[in-house]
Write a protein that holds these residues in place. Structure first.
Motif, PDB file in Angstrom:
ATOM      1  N   VAL A   2       0.826  -1.197   0.000  1.00 41.65           N
ATOM      2  CA  VAL A   2       0.000   0.000   0.000  1.00 41.65           C
ATOM      3  C   VAL A   2       0.861   1.248   0.000  1.00 41.65           C
ATOM      4  O   VAL A   2       2.048   1.207   0.253  1.00 41.65           O
ATOM      5  CB  VAL A   2      -0.918   0.011   1.249  1.00 41.65           C
ATOM      6  CG1 VAL A   2      -1.866  -1.142   1.200  1.00 41.65           C
ATOM      7  CG2 VAL A   2      -0.099  -0.032   2.514  1.00 41.65           C
ATOM      8  N   GLY A   3       0.205   2.408  -0.226  1.00 39.75           N
ATOM      9  CA  GLY A   3       0.926   3.661  -0.151  1.00 39.75           C
ATOM     10  C   GLY A   3       1.519   4.074  -1.483  1.00 39.75           C
ATOM     11  O   GLY A   3       1.596   3.290  -2.414  1.00 39.75           O
ATOM     12  N   GLU A 200       0.480   0.817   6.110  1.00 37.48           N
ATOM     13  CA  GLU A 200      -0.643   1.699   5.792  1.00 37.48           C
ATOM     14  C   GLU A 200      -0.936   2.644   6.950  1.00 37.48           C
ATOM     15  O   GLU A 200      -1.153   3.850   6.756  1.00 37.48           O
ATOM     16  CB  GLU A 200      -1.878   0.865   5.463  1.00 37.48           C
ATOM     17  CG  GLU A 200      -3.079   1.666   5.016  1.00 37.48           C
ATOM     18  CD  GLU A 200      -4.259   0.792   4.643  1.00 37.48           C
ATOM     19  OE1 GLU A 200      -5.168   1.301   3.979  1.00 37.48           O
ATOM     20  OE2 GLU A 200      -4.261  -0.399   5.017  1.00 37.48           O
ATOM     21  N   ALA A 201      -0.933   2.106   8.183  1.00 33.88           N
ATOM     22  CA  ALA A 201      -1.231   2.917   9.365  1.00 33.88           C
ATOM     23  C   ALA A 201      -0.147   3.974   9.607  1.00 33.88           C
ATOM     24  O   ALA A 201      -0.452   5.135   9.901  1.00 33.88           O
ATOM     25  CB  ALA A 201      -1.370   2.009  10.589  1.00 33.88           C
ATOM     26  N   LYS A 206       0.826   9.629   9.250  1.00 32.10           N
ATOM     27  CA  LYS A 206       1.987  10.507   9.053  1.00 32.10           C
ATOM     28  C   LYS A 206       3.043  10.359  10.148  1.00 32.10           C
ATOM     29  O   LYS A 206       3.744  11.310  10.506  1.00 32.10           O
ATOM     30  CB  LYS A 206       1.543  11.969   8.953  1.00 32.10           C
ATOM     31  CG  LYS A 206       0.642  12.233   7.751  1.00 32.10           C
ATOM     32  CD  LYS A 206       0.243  13.692   7.643  1.00 32.10           C
ATOM     33  CE  LYS A 206      -0.652  13.915   6.411  1.00 32.10           C
ATOM     34  NZ  LYS A 206      -1.070  15.315   6.273  1.00 32.10           N
ATOM     35  N   LEU A 207       3.132   9.132  10.703  1.00 31.29           N
ATOM     36  CA  LEU A 207       4.178   8.846  11.683  1.00 31.29           C
ATOM     37  C   LEU A 207       5.506   8.619  10.972  1.00 31.29           C
ATOM     38  O   LEU A 207       6.566   8.997  11.481  1.00 31.29           O
ATOM     39  CB  LEU A 207       3.799   7.606  12.509  1.00 31.29           C
ATOM     40  CG  LEU A 207       2.549   7.739  13.370  1.00 31.29           C
ATOM     41  CD1 LEU A 207       2.205   6.403  14.023  1.00 31.29           C
ATOM     42  CD2 LEU A 207       2.768   8.800  14.456  1.00 31.29           C
ATOM     43  N   CYS A 214      10.041   3.203   7.553  1.00 29.01           N
ATOM     44  CA  CYS A 214       8.677   2.668   7.656  1.00 29.01           C
ATOM     45  C   CYS A 214       8.665   1.182   7.311  1.00 29.01           C
ATOM     46  O   CYS A 214       8.027   0.370   7.994  1.00 29.01           O
ATOM     47  CB  CYS A 214       7.754   3.436   6.717  1.00 29.01           C
ATOM     48  SG  CYS A 214       6.070   2.794   6.638  1.00 29.01           S
ATOM     49  N   HIS A 215       9.375   0.809   6.270  1.00 26.65           N
ATOM     50  CA  HIS A 215       9.441  -0.595   5.854  1.00 26.65           C
ATOM     51  C   HIS A 215      10.129  -1.438   6.924  1.00 26.65           C
ATOM     52  O   HIS A 215       9.723  -2.575   7.186  1.00 26.65           O
ATOM     53  CB  HIS A 215      10.205  -0.724   4.528  1.00 26.65           C
ATOM     54  CG  HIS A 215       9.635   0.130   3.430  1.00 26.65           C
ATOM     55  ND1 HIS A 215      10.396   0.575   2.359  1.00 26.65           N
ATOM     56  CD2 HIS A 215       8.384   0.638   3.250  1.00 26.65           C
ATOM     57  CE1 HIS A 215       9.635   1.300   1.561  1.00 26.65           C
ATOM     58  NE2 HIS A 215       8.418   1.368   2.088  1.00 26.65           N
TER      59      HIS A 215
END
Length: 307
Positions: A2-3, A200-201, A206-207, A214-215
């Motif tokens: 996602v994203g 996704e979260a 926007k954390l 993030c990955h």
């Protein structure tokens, strides 16, 4: 997953499959000693002999193996492991988005949790049947020892394929498909769905941006959740696949034998190396997978613009 991607053009199916296979092979090469340590800890207790070496902990198992059987023993079964990733991980991971889109066809919103789970179940199940022979050979090569005068059952990867096929029949190469199917359906669902949801979260709130940090976080959390759920099935799968003909009459018999002889904690043998291996494997694989997809799509766009 996602994203947003690095480019406006989403990765194509061949790019996803190729990226997944390469990323999985890179992760396997780096984490394979931990996988070998996990297998040795999982089969510990099967052979009750006074001469049997007792492994203690992850690092203890790795160092003991290196000292007693040589450092290269930590990579015994690596060719079969890489064959497994090419035939298994490339499809279960590379096809996940495509299958998810198939289950979400006709829906205006983003893919539901049900669609994600269905995609994980489908790609994981299909990939197991394709890659099971490589799993059988990998586990047996990792488990065999030449200590105490024991003659190894197999001299190499292709020798193992040949001996298993001739002595146990072609079905021997698919031995343990049931527990492996259960294990990999759990792993695929938990791993991919958890990674997808976490990523996704993190991006939506926007954390973290949709990039390597993030990955990394998403993959690490997915690795822990996957290890907790899959460990009991993984231990039974390893024991059953490694067993000689006649030791266990069936997968349930293998599980019951473990329970009665070694207790319920036997189902979590090798948990720490399992998490260290799966957690680190997830991080390396997903970070490489995401970056490789983007770079391949960028290079493809550059070539198109140049022509």
């Amino acid at each position: 997953m996602v994203g947003p991607t690095a480019s406006d053009v989403p990765p194509t199916m061949p790019v996803k499959i190729f990226s997944a296979g390469v990323a999985a092979c890179v992760a396997d090469v780096i984490t394979f000693p931990l996988d070998t340590a996990k297998v040795r800890l999982q089969i510990q207790g099967e052979c009750q002999t006074s001469r049997a070496i007792r492994y203690k902990g992850v690092l203890g198992t790795v160092t003991t193996l290196a000292k007693t059987e040589g450092p290269m023993k930590l990579y015994s079964g690596l060719p079969a492991g890489l064959q497994r990733q090419i035939s298994f991980a490339s499809f279960r991971i590379g096809l996940y988005d495509t299958v998810q889109e198939f289950f979400s066809t006709g829906k205006q919103t983003t893919a539901s949790l049900g669609s994600k789970i269905a995609a994980g179940l489908t790609t994981g199940g299909v990939a197991v049947f394709i890659g099971q022979p490589t799993e059988v050979v990998k586990v047996r090569l990792q488990a065999q020892s030449h200590l105490h005068g024991l003659k190894p059952r197999y001299t190499g990867t292709y020798n193992a394929y040949r001996i298993i096929a001739t002595t146990e029949g072609l079905t021997g190469l698919w031995k343990g498909t049931t527990p492996n199917l259960t294990r990999n359906v759990i792993i695929n669902c938990t791993e991919l769905v958890t990674y997808d949801l976490m990523k996704e979260a993190l991006v939506k709130k926007k954390l973290l941006a949709d990039d390597s940090p993030c990955h990394f976080v998403s993959a690490l959390i997915a690795g822990f959740c996957t290890t907790v759920l899959s460990s009991p099935v993984d231990v039974v799968k390893t024991r059953f696949v490694n067993s000689p003909p006649g030791q266990y009459t069936s997968v349930p018999n293998c599980a019951m034998t473990m329970l009665t002889k070694e207790g319920p904690l036997a189902f979590f043998k090798g948990f720490v190396p399992s998490f260290l291996r799966l957690g680190s494997w997830n991080v390396i694989m997903f970070v490489c997978f995401e970056q490789l997809k983007r770079e391949l799509m960028k290079s493809g766009q550059t070539v198109n613009c140049a022509t």
